[in-house]
Write an enzyme that holds these catalytic residues in place. Structure first.
Site, PDB file in Angstrom:
ATOM      1  N   ARG A  12       0.860  -1.190   0.000  1.00  0.00           N
ATOM      2  CA  ARG A  12       0.000   0.000   0.000  1.00  0.00           C
ATOM      3  C   ARG A  12       0.888   1.229   0.000  1.00  0.00           C
ATOM      4  O   ARG A  12       1.781   1.347   0.836  1.00  0.00           O
ATOM      5  CB  ARG A  12      -0.924   0.023   1.216  1.00  0.00           C
ATOM      6  N   GLY A  13       0.644   2.114  -0.929  1.00  0.00           N
ATOM      7  CA  GLY A  13       1.419   3.345  -0.995  1.00  0.00           C
ATOM      8  C   GLY A  13       0.580   4.531  -0.575  1.00  0.00           C
ATOM      9  O   GLY A  13      -0.528   4.381  -0.042  1.00  0.00           O
ATOM     10  N   THR A  17      -3.098   1.149  -4.056  1.00  0.00           N
ATOM     11  CA  THR A  17      -2.885  -0.180  -3.493  1.00  0.00           C
ATOM     12  C   THR A  17      -2.295  -1.083  -4.563  1.00  0.00           C
ATOM     13  O   THR A  17      -2.734  -1.055  -5.716  1.00  0.00           O
ATOM     14  CB  THR A  17      -4.213  -0.776  -2.990  1.00  0.00           C
ATOM     15  N   ASP A 125      11.477  11.284  -5.760  1.00  0.00           N
ATOM     16  CA  ASP A 125      11.076  10.546  -4.557  1.00  0.00           C
ATOM     17  C   ASP A 125      11.881   9.258  -4.410  1.00  0.00           C
ATOM     18  O   ASP A 125      11.322   8.186  -4.123  1.00  0.00           O
ATOM     19  CB  ASP A 125       9.578  10.234  -4.607  1.00  0.00           C
TER      20      ASP A 125
END
Length: 432
Positions: A12-13, A17, A125
């Site tokens: 899960r981010g 998902t 990121d």
């Protein structure tokens, strides 16, 4: 893609998902899903991935829109990473990664960044949870925050990513270019070596971002890294972006240069399931449940303090802070035989009056080893306690190292000379 079946959730981010999926032929792939109404990041990632092709970037397969309980869902199909993320590898290895493996992973991440930068893309990121471990190596994933670099070398006014991995110029709201990825890579090396984010001591979001943006500080380097590793971090974590090495320069650094490595990266062990039914493999780690760390903030040109306030307000409280236990639950151990130049934190210096009085000054190092508490999930070790005897007072200077995740009844202490001492937490509180 037609005729596919969604399987168990494997991650899960912050915006979607991730599930394991299979085709009718039994081929496995990963599907990242979110509601269509909130799929901006996922659609952006699809646009980038569909135009990229590199063995160091997660492979794009396709996308579609389906309905779950009459709610439209956007699905992004990608290569399935059998080993999870580097964050999962850290957990399976007991909280940190061996330096040989760090060298290998870092080399492959650099190759992925070199490919992205050559296509005028900044990832924005880079961190362990966004690096996927596949059967043929590690690959950069999660391009939802990525952005194109304009001809003048600047990106858009939107700044995205995980705050504690942001470069100083990003925290100030000035620029997020290729050099920001290099800074984040240095932070990722620290994360691999320690299992912690690069600023674990920061507890207040405002002061944390202000420190990153406006102080002269850089993250502490893990003291057990080799000299090559520390020099590599030094090249990545220059506060001035123009002084940081580029990705191409870092690829020639001896820390990651494959020609200078004593062990071929391809010979490193890999861990993957033999099949989707290999239950032992799946039981070895839990579903990654990442907090909402990645943020997208548009700055409107206010003062630095207001820009930092915007970042803080967009970040859930405590979402990127260390989960320390209460101070009274720590175990304190004292020992000697630690080299003078050890990179440790100084704490608790105090003066004890009323001791023996003489005109000479001498230094004494305590040689006893003791435990002050019976049990805890964390350990604070006094690695050196030096008593300086002066006229009228004794000044005690103690050095600490903090450790976590010990067993229920023992901890293993290794000093700088590689001497081992086993401390029983269930036995007596004093040792000689």
């Amino acid at each position: 893609m037609d005729n596919w079946k969604k399987g168990p959730i494997i991650g899960r981010g912050s915006s979607a998902t991730v599930s394991l999926a299979t085709t009718v032929k039994g081929d496995r792939f990963a599907v990242k899903s979110t509601e269509l109404s909130s799929s901006t990041f996922l659609q952006k990632e699809q646009q980038f991935l569909s135009k990229l092709s590199s063995r160091y970037i997660i492979e794009y397969i396709g996308f579609d829109v389906d309905y779950v309980d009459h709610v439209p869902m956007y699905n992004l199909f990608m290569e399935y990473a059998t080993g999870g993320t580097i964050t999962d590898v850290i957990q399976r290895h007991g909280g940190f990664v061996d330096e040989c493996l760090i060298r290998s992973y870092t080399h492959q991440i650099l190759l992925g960044l070199d490919y992205l930068h050559s296509n005028n893309l900044v990832h924005c990121d880079i961190k362990c949870s966004n690096i996927l471990v596949c059967e043929d190596g590690v690959k950069i994933g999660d391009l939802g925050c990525a952005k194109l670099v304009e001809n003048c070398g600047d990106t858009s006014s939107e700044f995205s990513g995980t705050p504690v991995f942001m470069a100083p110029e990003v925290a100030r709201g000035e620029k997020q270019g290729f050099a920001a990825d290099v800074w984040a890579l240095g932070c990722t090396v620290i994360e691999m070596a320690t299992g912690c984010n690069p600023w674990p001591e920061m507890k207040n979001p405002v002061s944390a971002l202000y420190r990153i943006g406006y102080s002269g500080d850089v993250p502490l380097f893990p003291m057990w890294l080799s000299d090559e590793g520390k020099d590599f971090l030094k090249k990545c974590l220059q506060r001035k972006e123009e002084e940081r090495w580029t990705v191409k320069e870092l690829l020639q650094h001896p820390f990651v240069n494959i020609n200078s490595s004593s062990k071929r990266f391809e010979d490193l062990p890999k861990s993957s399931p033999s099949s989707i039914l290999d239950q032992g493999f799946w039981d070895s780690f839990e579903v990654t449940d990442s907090p909402v760390l990645t943020q997208l903030v548009s700055f409107s040109g206010e003062s630095p303090v207001n820009r930092i306030k915007q970042l803080v307000e967009a970040t859930p409280v405590n979402s990127y802070l260390p989960k320390w236990v209460d101070e009274e639950d720590w175990i304190t151990v004292r020992c000697d035989h630690v080299e003078e130049n050890s990179n440790v934190t100084y704490e608790n210096s105090y003066t004890d009056s009323g001791m023996e009085d003489d005109n000479s000054e001498s230094t004494r190092t305590d040689s006893e080893l003791y435990v002050e508490a019976e049990f805890s999930d964390s350990v604070r070790i006094i690695v050196e306690s030096i008593v300086i005897e002066t006229s009228g007072a004794n000044v005690v200077n103690s050095k600490f190292l903090d450790f976590k995740n010990i067993n229920n009844d023992s901890c293993l202490l290794v000093d700088s000379n590689l001497n081992l001492a086993m401390c029983s937490l269930s036995g007596p509180t004093g040792f000689s």
